[in-house]
Design a protein around this motif. Structure first.
Motif, PDB file in Angstrom:
ATOM      1  N   ILE A 129       0.836  -1.204   0.000  1.00  0.00           N
ATOM      2  CA  ILE A 129       0.000   0.000   0.000  1.00  0.00           C
ATOM      3  C   ILE A 129       0.869   1.252   0.000  1.00  0.00           C
ATOM      4  O   ILE A 129       0.542   2.260  -0.634  1.00  0.00           O
ATOM      5  CB  ILE A 129      -0.940  -0.014   1.225  1.00  0.00           C
ATOM      6  N   MET A 130       1.988   1.183   0.674  1.00  0.00           N
ATOM      7  CA  MET A 130       2.872   2.340   0.817  1.00  0.00           C
ATOM      8  C   MET A 130       3.755   2.548  -0.408  1.00  0.00           C
ATOM      9  O   MET A 130       3.944   3.690  -0.852  1.00  0.00           O
ATOM     10  CB  MET A 130       3.724   2.168   2.074  1.00  0.00           C
ATOM     11  N   PRO A 163       0.459   3.282   6.321  1.00  0.00           N
ATOM     12  CA  PRO A 163       0.897   3.097   4.936  1.00  0.00           C
ATOM     13  C   PRO A 163       0.318   4.109   3.947  1.00  0.00           C
ATOM     14  O   PRO A 163       0.999   4.503   2.990  1.00  0.00           O
ATOM     15  CB  PRO A 163       0.433   1.671   4.606  1.00  0.00           C
ATOM     16  N   VAL A 164      -0.914   4.534   4.151  1.00  0.00           N
ATOM     17  CA  VAL A 164      -1.496   5.515   3.235  1.00  0.00           C
ATOM     18  C   VAL A 164      -0.743   6.842   3.318  1.00  0.00           C
ATOM     19  O   VAL A 164      -0.399   7.444   2.290  1.00  0.00           O
ATOM     20  CB  VAL A 164      -3.000   5.714   3.527  1.00  0.00           C
ATOM     21  N   VAL A 165      -0.474   7.304   4.527  1.00  0.00           N
ATOM     22  CA  VAL A 165       0.304   8.540   4.682  1.00  0.00           C
ATOM     23  C   VAL A 165       1.694   8.364   4.069  1.00  0.00           C
ATOM     24  O   VAL A 165       2.201   9.254   3.368  1.00  0.00           O
ATOM     25  CB  VAL A 165       0.427   8.923   6.173  1.00  0.00           C
ATOM     26  N   GLY A 166       2.307   7.212   4.327  1.00  0.00           N
ATOM     27  CA  GLY A 166       3.619   6.945   3.747  1.00  0.00           C
ATOM     28  C   GLY A 166       3.602   6.979   2.230  1.00  0.00           C
ATOM     29  O   GLY A 166       4.560   7.457   1.597  1.00  0.00           O
ATOM     30  N   HIS A 167       2.524   6.494   1.633  1.00  0.00           N
ATOM     31  CA  HIS A 167       2.433   6.527   0.172  1.00  0.00           C
ATOM     32  C   HIS A 167       2.325   7.963  -0.334  1.00  0.00           C
ATOM     33  O   HIS A 167       2.948   8.320  -1.339  1.00  0.00           O
ATOM     34  CB  HIS A 167       1.233   5.715  -0.307  1.00  0.00           C
ATOM     35  N   TRP A 168       1.507   8.768   0.331  1.00  0.00           N
ATOM     36  CA  TRP A 168       1.368  10.156  -0.088  1.00  0.00           C
ATOM     37  C   TRP A 168       2.716  10.864  -0.165  1.00  0.00           C
ATOM     38  O   TRP A 168       2.946  11.677  -1.059  1.00  0.00           O
ATOM     39  CB  TRP A 168       0.493  10.919   0.906  1.00  0.00           C
ATOM     40  N   ILE A 169       3.598  10.563   0.789  1.00  0.00           N
ATOM     41  CA  ILE A 169       4.815  11.364   0.953  1.00  0.00           C
ATOM     42  C   ILE A 169       6.058  10.663   0.438  1.00  0.00           C
ATOM     43  O   ILE A 169       6.902  11.278  -0.231  1.00  0.00           O
ATOM     44  CB  ILE A 169       4.978  11.752   2.437  1.00  0.00           C
ATOM     45  N   TRP A 170       6.209   9.370   0.718  1.00  0.00           N
ATOM     46  CA  TRP A 170       7.418   8.641   0.330  1.00  0.00           C
ATOM     47  C   TRP A 170       7.206   7.665  -0.823  1.00  0.00           C
ATOM     48  O   TRP A 170       8.169   7.183  -1.416  1.00  0.00           O
ATOM     49  CB  TRP A 170       7.969   7.865   1.532  1.00  0.00           C
TER      50      TRP A 170
END
Length: 419
Positions: A66-67, A140-147
């Motif tokens: 997801i990330m 994981p969603v926040v991590g995907h947005w940024i990293w």
């Protein structure tokens, strides 16, 4: 220098950094244990152990894809069970497995932050459910947005090692969890005035802070993902240390003036505040900028903890909301001011600052809304809080059937006159 040698050095560096970040679990366990009462020590240790173990399995199974899977509209990565997907689009110089373990220990850090804020009254089973879902989807969603190439990354949002991705996610989750579960028995009197509930061991708390400070030398420099970037790593070591030192000194001075004596626990939290604050921009700020961020964090932690405790009336036994939520957000926003390329104070205008503000607000909204739903569902189903009599006796006895500090004195004391 051949590519195989470069890959080997980068991989070794990332794995060593991963081990340092993993050791931060011990630091969090000691801080939370020391800042709370002895009757709950074993419960806190179990939570810090199990959120890592559950998080490792869930993140490997689903969260990692997801990330870092190929992006769907900039919001979420393509799902691939058991991390069975290509990460060629990330253009890394390390194996996928090395990158996976490094990201796993970061995920565990976000999850474990909540343990301290909800300490001494949360059901162990409920905490396990929370740990599962934050590692599954919230983080994981926040991590995907940024990293992971998501929409904030495309805007140019800067969070090098996770002031927002890791610490704000943990901090806002802690805020919501502590609010939903309510304060400990005796924390507020009949007039709503907060009452101090001292922790049982400043020694353990201090040990935890020193372990975390050490671990941060893996957390921030390790995020280069390259052992060959020796100049970058060296710079990050310096900015990380300077921010922590400056924040510690400022927190000590403020408490000395406000309370008449330098407060030990708040000064220790000042160290963590500086470390959290510098994490977003540790690679792009100067040493002087790092000191400035540390000073801001040192001020923010003292007044932030008081605000949560006295104004919001949310019981956070270890100051996790102030350290991770408030200082994580402030440190991320500060990148828009102090980044030597693009920062407002360096002639870069307001564009980066606006992007940073947008990212911080978006992550806070996502985390608070999802964890509010999560904690409310847990509360209305299996229950979030232990009964009052169990809370008074201590969670070690009621939740685990043990005493962390057992009394080994024999029940019958021999007559010493006959010895």
């Amino acid at each position: 220098m051949n590519n195989e040698f470069i890959f080997a050095i980068d991989t070794i560096w990332v794995l060593v950094a991963s081990a340092l970040v993993f050791f931060m679990q011990a630091g969090f366990a000691m801080v939370e244990t020391g800042f709370t009462r002895a009757k709950n020590a074993g419960n806190i240790i179990m939570k810090n152990l199990m959120d890592f173990c559950i998080g490792s399995l869930v993140y490997w199974c689903i969260g990692f894809s997801i990330m870092f899977g190929l992006s769907n509209g900039g919001f979420i990565g393509n799902l691939s069970l058991f991390s069975n997907m290509s990460i060629a689009h990330l253009e890394l110089t390390i194996p996928k497995e090395a990158f996976l373990i490094f990201q796993t220990v970061f995920c565990a850090t976000a999850a474990t932050i909540v343990s301290g804020a909800m300490a001494e009254r949360t059901k162990f089973s409920s905490y396990l459910v929370y740990s599962f879902f934050i590692s599954l989807i919230v983080y994981p969603v926040v991590g995907h947005w940024i990293w992971g190439g998501g929409w904030l990354s495309e805007l140019g949002f800067m969070d090098f090692a996770g002031s927002t991705v890791v610490h704000s996610v943990g901090g806002w989750s802690a805020l919501v969890g502590a609010w939903v579960i309510g304060p400990r028995i005796g924390k507020y009197n009949s007039q709503g005035k907060p009452q101090a509930i001292p922790g049982h061991s400043l020694t353990l708390g201090a040990l935890g802070v020193f372990i975390l400070w050490l671990g941060w030398f893996g957390f921030n420099p390790g995020s280069t993902l390259s052992g060959m970037d020796y100049n970058g790593i060296s710079h990050i070591f310096i900015t990380t240390n300077l921010a922590a030192a400056a924040s510690t000194v400022v927190a000590m001075m403020i408490t000395w003036v406000r309370y008449g004596k330098p407060d030990v626990s708040m000064t220790l939290n000042g160290s963590l505040a500086g470390l959290v604050g510098i994490t977003a921009g540790t690679d792009v700020v100067s040493p002087m900028g790092a000191v400035a961020i540390g000073i801001i964090a040192g001020i923010a932690i003292v007044y932030g903890v008081e605000f949560v405790d006295k104004v919001l009336k949310i019981d956070d036994p270890v100051g996790a909301v102030g350290v991770h939520g408030i200082c994580g957000s402030i440190g991320t926003i500060a990148v828009g001011l102090f980044a030597v390329e693009g920062g407002l104070f360096y002639g870069g205008g307001v564009s980066l600052l606006l992007v940073q503000l947008t990212g911080v607000a978006a992550v806070a909204l996502w985390t608070c809304s999802t964890t509010f739903i999560l904690f409310k569902v847990i509360k209305s189903t299996i229950g979030l809080r232990v009964p009052a009599d169990e809370e008074l006796k201590g969670l070690d006895i009621e939740e685990h059937g043990i005493e962390s500090y057992a009394d080994f004195q024999p029940k019958s004391i021999p007559n010493i006159s006959n010895i």
